[in-house]
Design a protein around this motif. Structure first.
Motif, PDB file in Angstrom:
ATOM      1  N   CYS A 173      -7.797  -3.322 -48.902  1.00  0.00           N
ATOM      2  CA  CYS A 173      -7.456  -3.191 -50.315  1.00  0.00           C
ATOM      3  C   CYS A 173      -6.674  -4.430 -50.742  1.00  0.00           C
ATOM      4  N   GLN A 231      -2.861  -1.373 -57.969  1.00  0.00           N
ATOM      5  CA  GLN A 231      -3.980  -0.667 -58.606  1.00  0.00           C
ATOM      6  C   GLN A 231      -5.313  -1.361 -58.310  1.00  0.00           C
ATOM      7  N   ASN A 232      -5.295  -2.707 -58.326  1.00  0.00           N
ATOM      8  CA  ASN A 232      -6.463  -3.508 -57.949  1.00  0.00           C
ATOM      9  C   ASN A 232      -5.999  -4.948 -57.699  1.00  0.00           C
ATOM     10  N   TYR A 233      -6.942  -5.816 -57.409  1.00  0.00           N
ATOM     11  CA  TYR A 233      -6.592  -7.199 -57.047  1.00  0.00           C
ATOM     12  C   TYR A 233      -5.968  -7.977 -58.206  1.00  0.00           C
ATOM     13  N   VAL A 270     -11.434  -5.472 -53.909  1.00  0.00           N
ATOM     14  CA  VAL A 270     -11.075  -5.251 -55.317  1.00  0.00           C
ATOM     15  C   VAL A 270     -10.290  -3.961 -55.528  1.00  0.00           C
ATOM     16  N   ASP A 271     -10.370  -3.014 -54.597  1.00  0.00           N
ATOM     17  CA  ASP A 271      -9.656  -1.743 -54.755  1.00  0.00           C
ATOM     18  C   ASP A 271      -8.172  -1.919 -54.482  1.00  0.00           C
ATOM     19  N   GLY A 272      -7.361  -1.144 -55.216  1.00  0.00           N
ATOM     20  CA  GLY A 272      -5.920  -1.181 -55.030  1.00  0.00           C
ATOM     21  C   GLY A 272      -5.477  -0.374 -53.822  1.00  0.00           C
TER      22      GLY A 272
END
Length: 160
Positions: free
Chosen positions: A61, A65-67, A109-111
């Motif tokens: 990850c 929340q994301n990248y 891309v996922d947090g």
């Protein structure tokens, strides 16, 4: 001995109830601490930066929340997204990590917040099962200690 086991049993029971009741506060604190760790992230060997790198590498990850969370950090302005977010360490250059459009293709891309909390929640049944087993063994120990105490007390009166 039975009193000591009873005290330990009560402490574990209270800890379990408190953890269950305050689970939402624990999540909120974890999220704010993860955001703070990203904000203060640096390349020196400090514990928070190492923890962020370990979480990102292990769970595949990036960010909270994301990248895109890395854009708001001082580290990003200097060096881009950290190497621990890269899908492949061989295919990640510092120039790619500074450009968000290129980085999207090279990093996870996922947090991390959702992945960490979902991993913890999925393992809760295992933790609850183990805790239940330990609690049952403590209760059996308490009962046996009380029986032994009663047996010793009854035999002392019969000897006299």
């Amino acid at each position: 001995y039975a009193m000591l086991l009873s005290l330990i049993f009560l402490i574990v029971l209270v800890a379990a109830v408190v953890g269950f009741v305050f689970r939402h506060e624990i999540k909120t604190n974890f999220e704010s601490n993860l955001n703070l760790a990203l904000k203060d992230y640096n390349v020196t060997a400090d514990r928070h930066s190492e923890a962020v790198d370990t979480i990102q590498r292990t769970l595949h990850c990036c960010g909270v929340q994301n990248y895109l969370d890395w854009q708001r950090t001082e580290y990003f302005t200097q060096r881009g997204i950290p190497q621990s977010c890269c899908r492949s360490q061989d295919d990640c250059s510092e120039e790619d990590l500074k450009d968000m459009s290129k980085a999207k293709l090279k990093v996870f891309v996922d947090g991390c917040f959702f992945l960490v909390t979902s991993t913890m929640e999925s393992k809760m049944s295992v933790v609850a099962g183990i805790s239940f087993g330990i609690a049952c063994s403590q209760l059996i120990g308490i009962i046996l200690a009380c029986c032994l105490s009663q047996y010793i007390t009854n035999n002392q009166y019969e000897m006299v």
